[in-house]
Write an enzyme that holds these catalytic residues in place. Structure first.
Site, PDB file in Angstrom:
ATOM      1  N   SER A  48      57.183  -8.662  36.710  1.00 48.37           N
ATOM      2  CA  SER A  48      57.296  -8.950  35.279  1.00 48.37           C
ATOM      3  C   SER A  48      56.787 -10.373  35.046  1.00 48.37           C
ATOM      4  CB  SER A  48      58.758  -8.855  34.852  1.00 48.37           C
ATOM      5  OG  SER A  48      59.491  -9.901  35.474  1.00 48.37           O
ATOM      6  N   ASP A  79      53.752  -6.063  35.397  1.00 50.34           N
ATOM      7  CA  ASP A  79      54.730  -5.322  34.599  1.00 50.34           C
ATOM      8  C   ASP A  79      54.895  -6.015  33.232  1.00 50.34           C
ATOM      9  OD1 ASP A  79      56.551  -3.333  34.173  1.00 50.34           O
ATOM     10  OD2 ASP A  79      58.055  -4.043  35.588  1.00 50.34           O
ATOM     11  N   GLU A 131      53.384   1.201  26.051  1.00 50.95           N
ATOM     12  CA  GLU A 131      54.519   2.077  25.754  1.00 50.95           C
ATOM     13  C   GLU A 131      54.791   2.145  24.275  1.00 50.95           C
ATOM     14  OE1 GLU A 131      57.100  -0.805  28.280  1.00 50.95           O
ATOM     15  OE2 GLU A 131      58.474   0.197  26.899  1.00 50.95           O
ATOM     16  N   HIS A 206      60.012   4.339  33.015  1.00 49.90           N
ATOM     17  CA  HIS A 206      60.614   3.021  33.253  1.00 49.90           C
ATOM     18  C   HIS A 206      62.125   3.142  33.288  1.00 49.90           C
ATOM     19  CE1 HIS A 206      57.238   0.099  32.437  1.00 49.90           C
ATOM     20  NE2 HIS A 206      56.669   1.279  32.319  1.00 49.90           N
ATOM     21  N   THR A 231      66.618  -2.745  38.673  1.00 48.82           N
ATOM     22  CA  THR A 231      68.019  -3.184  38.717  1.00 48.82           C
ATOM     23  C   THR A 231      68.721  -2.824  40.032  1.00 48.82           C
ATOM     24  OG1 THR A 231      68.010  -2.780  36.346  1.00 48.82           O
ATOM     25  CG2 THR A 231      70.140  -3.240  37.354  1.00 48.82           C
TER      26      THR A 231
END
Ligand code: ZN
Length: 282
Positions: A48, A79, A131, A206, A231
């Site tokens: 990210s 990302d 997205e 995702h 996560t």
């Protein structure tokens, strides 16, 4: 060597999915690469904006290229990138794919951003993902489902994909970023099927941390080709390092190694599930 798109097409045909795992340091990178190598499957490393700032964009691109020179099918995805400028920086740095994230913007703004990035990436052999529909933004353990979560309308998806010329599409289908303490919302498998029918390009799921193995299998059968996990990896890594620190060890390569081991276990379990290597995993 086959490209990321070759592997994605292969996954579509075989009705399996490629695992996408986020990392923010070289230990996380090692955990993912060793896990994929042990199972002999392709894998995508995700970074990210925050993660790539920490490890360094050029550094992680170099690590991935080195792994690939050793014939490991490892790819790198920039990302969630929230600006066109940062997406261009990632493309110039040599990533394999980039996600331009305008999901919390208006439909028109989202289209404009995605279009600008697809035009910039043209001819560079880099896949652009975008997205539509909002699934939250944080990879944490959450008290409740994030506010403003929506589902993607298949007709909107079709028009979005046609207007932007993106290569990969991330729909909102009951998935959320992060893990919800009170219980993960269910994936809308019917909606995945309906979007798959009109999309014409590979679909990416995702926020799959916390979803059950059965749900994941159904999502893959419905048309998902890439699955993102973050996560669950972060939790495993933290718990492993905590154990390492409790032992009183001061050598980083020893106390961090426990974090790598714990992370690797999660990656192996997920890759086995996504690649349908072990039908008994539940
Ligand atoms: Zn995501």
């Amino acid at each position: 060597m086959k490209t990321l798109l070759d592997y994605i097409k292969e996954a579509e045909e075989k009705k399996i999915a490629i695992g996408h795992f986020n990392i923010s340091d070289s230990e996380g990178f090692r955990a993912v690469v060793e896990a994929a190598k042990s199972l002999n499957v392709p894998v995508i490393i995700g970074v990210s904006e925050g993660e790539r700032d920490f490890i360094g964009l050029q550094e992680i691109v170099a690590l991935v290229q080195t792994a690939r020179e050793n014939s490991l099918p490892v790819f790198i995805n920039a990302d969630h990138t929230y600006s066109v400028e940062k997406a261009k920086v990632a493309i110039d740095a040599g990533v394999d794919s980039v996600i331009i994230d305008g999901a919390n913007k208006s439909f028109e703004e989202n289209v404009t951003m995605a279009k600008e990035v697809t035009e910039y990436a043209k001819g560079k052999n880099i896949l652009v993902e975008a997205e539509l529909g909002f699934i939250g933004q944080s990879s944490k353990v959450l008290d409740r489902i994030p506010e403003g979560v929506t589902e993607t309308n298949p007709e909107d998806a079709k028009s979005f994909i046609e207007q932007t010329g993106i290569d990969l599409f991330a729909p909102a289908v009951g998935n959320v970023h992060g893990m919800v303490k009170s219980g993960e919302p269910k994936l809308n498998i019917e909606l995945i099927k309906r979007i798959m029918e009109v999309a014409g390009i590979p679909l990416v799921l995702h926020g799959a941390s916390g979803n059950s193995a059965d749900e994941i299998r159904e999502a893959i059968d419905a048309g998902i080709s890439i699955i993102h996990i973050n996560t669950e990896l972060r939790i495993a890594y933290k718990e492993g390092i905590e154990e390492g620190l409790r032992s009183g060890e001061i050598a980083p390569y020893k106390f961090l190694a426990l974090g790598v081991e714990e992370m690797k276990k999660v990656v192996i379990e997920k890759l086995s599930l996504f690649n349908k290597l072990n039908k008994v995993i539940s």
